[in-house]
Motif scaffolding. Sequence first.
Motif, PDB file in Angstrom:
ATOM      1  N   LEU A 117       0.821  -1.205   0.000  1.00 48.05           N
ATOM      2  CA  LEU A 117       0.000   0.000   0.000  1.00 48.05           C
ATOM      3  C   LEU A 117       0.862   1.265   0.000  1.00 48.05           C
ATOM      4  O   LEU A 117       0.529   2.254  -0.644  1.00 48.05           O
ATOM      5  N   ASP A 169       1.938   1.971  -3.436  1.00 44.98           N
ATOM      6  CA  ASP A 169       0.885   2.074  -4.436  1.00 44.98           C
ATOM      7  C   ASP A 169       0.709   3.525  -4.859  1.00 44.98           C
ATOM      8  O   ASP A 169       0.595   4.429  -4.013  1.00 44.98           O
ATOM      9  N   VAL A 200      -2.643   5.227  -3.713  1.00 39.30           N
ATOM     10  CA  VAL A 200      -2.622   5.523  -2.276  1.00 39.30           C
ATOM     11  C   VAL A 200      -1.710   6.711  -1.993  1.00 39.30           C
ATOM     12  O   VAL A 200      -2.028   7.586  -1.160  1.00 39.30           O
ATOM     13  N   ALA A 235      -9.436   3.347  -8.645  1.00 38.82           N
ATOM     14  CA  ALA A 235      -8.877   2.105  -8.094  1.00 38.82           C
ATOM     15  C   ALA A 235      -9.782   0.915  -8.365  1.00 38.82           C
ATOM     16  O   ALA A 235      -9.307  -0.200  -8.586  1.00 38.82           O
ATOM     17  N   TYR A 248      -9.191  -0.136 -11.974  1.00 36.59           N
ATOM     18  CA  TYR A 248      -7.794  -0.316 -12.370  1.00 36.59           C
ATOM     19  C   TYR A 248      -7.469  -1.790 -12.598  1.00 36.59           C
ATOM     20  O   TYR A 248      -7.719  -2.638 -11.746  1.00 36.59           O
ATOM     21  N   ARG A 272      -7.419  -1.260  -3.315  1.00 40.19           N
ATOM     22  CA  ARG A 272      -6.034  -1.533  -3.673  1.00 40.19           C
ATOM     23  C   ARG A 272      -5.505  -2.813  -3.018  1.00 40.19           C
ATOM     24  O   ARG A 272      -4.499  -3.366  -3.457  1.00 40.19           O
ATOM     25  N   GLN A 288      -4.617  -6.104  -5.014  1.00 35.49           N
ATOM     26  CA  GLN A 288      -3.351  -6.324  -5.710  1.00 35.49           C
ATOM     27  C   GLN A 288      -2.330  -7.052  -4.832  1.00 35.49           C
ATOM     28  O   GLN A 288      -1.299  -7.479  -5.329  1.00 35.49           O
TER      29      GLN A 288
END
Length: 609
Positions: A18, A21, A24, A67, A70, A265, A268
């Motif tokens: 994170l 990212d 973020v 997000a 994505y 997120r 991922q």
Amino acid sequence: MASDQNLLSDRPSAARALLHDHLVQLAAWVVAVEVAIYGVPLLAPAALAGLGVSGVQIPFVAIAAAAAFYALTRIDDPNERRFWLTLGAGSLCWLVTVTLVTASQGVGGSPIRDAMVAAGYVCFYVPFLLAAERLPHRPQGSESRLTARWLNWSGLVLWSIGWFVYFIVVPIAIDSTWPAGRLRAAPLFVVLDVIIAARFASLAVECRSPRWTWIYGGIAAAFGALLVTNLIDVLIVKGLVTLPNGSGIGVMWSVPPLCLLVAFRLRQVQWGPIRPAAAEHAAARDREPAAVAFRLIALAACFPLVHAALHETGALTATAEATQNVVALAAMALLGGTSIVAYRSLERERAAAERARAAFEERLREARKMEALGRLSSVVTHEFLNLLNAIGGYIDLTLDDLGTDDVHADNLRRAHDVVRRTTLFTTRLLILSRGQPFHPASIVLDRKVTELLPEIRAIVKPRAAVDAPLGCGDGRVAMSADYLREVLMPLATNAGEAIEGSGRLTIETGWVDLDPLEAIAKAVRPGRYGRVVVRDTGVGMPRDVLAHLYEPFFTTKPKPRNRGLGLATAYVVVTQHGGAMAVTSELGVGTCVEVLIPAAPTADPAHVR
């Protein structure tokens, strides 16, 4: 316990992912800018107040929506991809609504505007309600799972429409002066916040996947934060809490979209695997008719509970309360009817699934029993075949010792013929029981068909003429001459018996190359095959006979004439050699049998026949 250990061990990697990212990081920069704007402050209090609640949310909601969409193409599971698409659609509705609210600030409120704003927010809430029922962490695809999902969706849509009519449409239509502004839709948003937060929190608790536990938990935290902010907003509007103009309390509206961004997120991050047994158990429990019906009844029960609470607190006006009573009763009736339909539909599917499972288990038991009997019969048949061969050998020796004029020679020759026919029958039983080994061999197909033609003509004469256009030349196929005879002779015999009066029997050979699609259609491997077509002008066969053609002991002829093993044996021989057999027939026209035999890969002299 193992799941908890996985969660603890995955926290550092999730935090690192994170922190690195880009979305973020972008949200963190926006937070820093807004904190600086409100904290320094960089703007005058009047300008800060002009930003409003929605203006603070816009950048964070936009990042959360990005997000959600994505890298969707990287998700292989279609159900999970639809889950994120649904969440992305809800986030877009939220972004559009807060943008319109920000753009219309200072214009002045009206009942129609309030209704449109509330409808926009409902369009944000409903996709999250529907996405929660996709359950991407569980096994998908069963018919009962899809039925339960559609029933849950129907109940959620009815439930959302009912609350929108209860809180927005009825007060505006009956008493447009109560209450004004954001307070009008606040109870609706509070109810939706509670339901969505509770649903995702329950999913986070019950799932056994660390990845989905944190994703569901993040979404639940987002709607929990929305609940808190909506309640604070109600207190501010009602004057129970007084804050200075341009207070930094507006930054709190960035918390819900930030929680959504983190949850989106987290998909991922590489997490520990889900435990299949626990996931399947949870999925089966969620498909239970009583569970789905109870969930719909629980949604229906929200109406009298909320209605009673609002009535006791005096939050309802006497003008609109009677109509709201009717709306609550109608919503309860619709959800109750949906729960009954859900229970009956899922109960029928559950009973059908149990019957299908019981039938499958019975077939499996029968298949295992037949497999055991097949192995036993294979051993017994082997021994019996050895005894027959020994008897035939002794008969041959006795015939050699006896003279041709001996009175017992004729009886011995008849006995030898019976032994030969019994040996052939036993060999076919071995083939059908898979007890006869198939040794690879290489034969010249046209040559062996030519050698069998005299015997074939003897079988069909005088009923039909036999033609044999052969087109394989010196090409070889992977089958021994004995097995080729086991394939062609039953076909020729059946063709000869099917021809009434004069007719024609054609045996044609050639080569065919199957590409992958053609091979899949014939259930063989792609490559080159020797093709043998046996075509007659007989009476043909109806469809009900074609359906049982390869079954052992199935025959339409009198039993003394045919035991029903010829075609079954031919089919087993061909398929065990990697080939295929197809039969087409039409009454009054004739029958065509196509046999594909794999081409021999090499001409091994040790196996040439």
